[in-house]
Motif scaffolding. Sequence first.
Motif, mmCIF file in Angstrom:
data_model
loop_
_atom_site.group_PDB
_atom_site.id
_atom_site.type_symbol
_atom_site.label_atom_id
_atom_site.label_comp_id
_atom_site.label_asym_id
_atom_site.label_seq_id
_atom_site.Cartn_x
_atom_site.Cartn_y
_atom_site.Cartn_z
ATOM 1 N N THR A 52 0.672 -1.168 0.015
ATOM 2 C CA THR A 52 0.060 0.220 -0.008
ATOM 3 C C THR A 52 1.089 1.105 -0.031
ATOM 4 O OG1 THR A 52 -1.802 -0.996 1.205
ATOM 5 C CG2 THR A 52 -1.644 1.243 1.175
ATOM 6 N N ILE A 100 -2.709 3.950 -2.947
ATOM 7 C CA ILE A 100 -2.910 2.774 -4.032
ATOM 8 C C ILE A 100 -2.535 1.495 -3.437
ATOM 9 C CG2 ILE A 100 -0.703 3.258 -5.541
ATOM 10 C CD1 ILE A 100 -2.783 2.169 -7.970
ATOM 11 N N THR A 101 -3.043 0.561 -3.599
ATOM 12 C CA THR A 101 -2.833 -0.844 -2.988
ATOM 13 C C THR A 101 -2.623 -1.927 -3.973
ATOM 14 O OG1 THR A 101 -3.749 -0.626 -0.781
ATOM 15 C CG2 THR A 101 -3.239 -2.756 -1.469
ATOM 16 N N THR A 107 -4.797 -7.367 -8.537
ATOM 17 C CA THR A 107 -5.996 -6.256 -8.432
ATOM 18 C C THR A 107 -5.269 -5.270 -7.435
ATOM 19 O OG1 THR A 107 -6.568 -7.267 -6.432
ATOM 20 C CG2 THR A 107 -7.703 -8.087 -8.631
ATOM 21 N N PHE A 108 -5.825 -4.050 -7.648
ATOM 22 C CA PHE A 108 -5.372 -2.957 -7.092
ATOM 23 C C PHE A 108 -6.759 -2.517 -6.546
ATOM 24 C CE2 PHE A 108 -6.552 -1.113 -11.185
ATOM 25 C CZ PHE A 108 -7.085 0.286 -10.705
ATOM 26 N N SER A 109 -6.504 -1.421 -5.339
ATOM 27 C CA SER A 109 -7.626 -0.420 -4.938
ATOM 28 C C SER A 109 -6.985 0.966 -4.781
ATOM 29 C CB SER A 109 -7.983 -1.018 -3.640
ATOM 30 O OG SER A 109 -7.257 -1.330 -2.763
ATOM 31 N N SER A 110 -7.731 1.819 -4.904
ATOM 32 C CA SER A 110 -7.097 3.023 -4.736
ATOM 33 C C SER A 110 -8.012 4.611 -4.246
ATOM 34 C CB SER A 110 -6.169 3.533 -5.933
ATOM 35 O OG SER A 110 -6.792 3.735 -6.830
ATOM 36 N N LYS A 111 -7.536 5.403 -3.894
ATOM 37 C CA LYS A 111 -8.250 6.584 -3.819
ATOM 38 C C LYS A 111 -7.604 7.672 -4.329
ATOM 39 C CE LYS A 111 -11.851 5.561 -0.405
ATOM 40 N NZ LYS A 111 -12.432 6.001 1.069
ATOM 41 N N PRO A 116 -12.618 6.885 -4.938
ATOM 42 C CA PRO A 116 -12.275 5.387 -5.163
ATOM 43 C C PRO A 116 -11.989 4.867 -6.733
ATOM 44 C CG PRO A 116 -14.406 5.407 -4.586
ATOM 45 C CD PRO A 116 -14.060 6.790 -4.331
ATOM 46 N N ASN A 118 -10.820 1.111 -8.567
ATOM 47 C CA ASN A 118 -10.290 -0.236 -8.164
ATOM 48 C C ASN A 118 -10.420 -0.983 -9.447
ATOM 49 O OD1 ASN A 118 -10.410 0.397 -5.369
ATOM 50 N ND2 ASN A 118 -12.724 0.240 -5.438
ATOM 51 N N GLY A 134 -10.029 -0.297 -14.591
ATOM 52 C CA GLY A 134 -11.341 -0.180 -13.767
ATOM 53 C C GLY A 134 -12.506 -0.555 -14.490
#
Length: 196
Positions: A52, A100-101, A107-111, A116, A118, A134
């Motif tokens: 992250t 961002i992770t 996969t990734f997730s971010s803000k 958001p 993802n 995304g």
Amino acid sequence: MVGIAALACIAMTSCGNMGQVLGAMTNGTGVVNAITSVIGLDKVKQQNLIATWKYAGPGCAFTSENLLAKAGGEVAAVQIEEKLLPYYQQVGLSASNTYITFNEDGTFSSKIAGTPFNGKYTFDEATQKISLKGLLLSMNCYAKKEANGISILFEAKKLLTVLQTMSAMSGNKDLQTIGDLSKNYDGVRVGFDMKR
């Protein structure tokens, strides 16, 4: 995030003040980062990307040593980052709302400024290109190894498009006020310095 970087590039055209140049050269970061201002000199490995990463400040790099030299070296990169900072602050970017992770499963997730984003990502170690896909938005960015983390950087011309899209999704009017990028900075990538 992209539009802010663009404004920095535009503002750089008026950064001829000798005081600013000397300040950038003597502020410590210019000397330390002089060797790392070019994308790809010290590459990020796939396993190092998985983490992250939280926003730590504006980021900037040149796509070649030749372009870096033409722009005035690290002084130019420091000036771009300094010009970006007030715009990033205006939008409200912080470590708590911009991160961002990257996961091992692709996969990734971010803000970005709290909005958001993802999906799935691929990373090309040879080019340092990260492709983010995304549901409503796809974008490409580049990783750059830093002394204390990484930078996530976008082509200067693409940054505005990303910011406008994030603005439409979030309703953030500050992002919508950012003007068009200068065409003189094809070899500059701008974005975010990130830390774990």
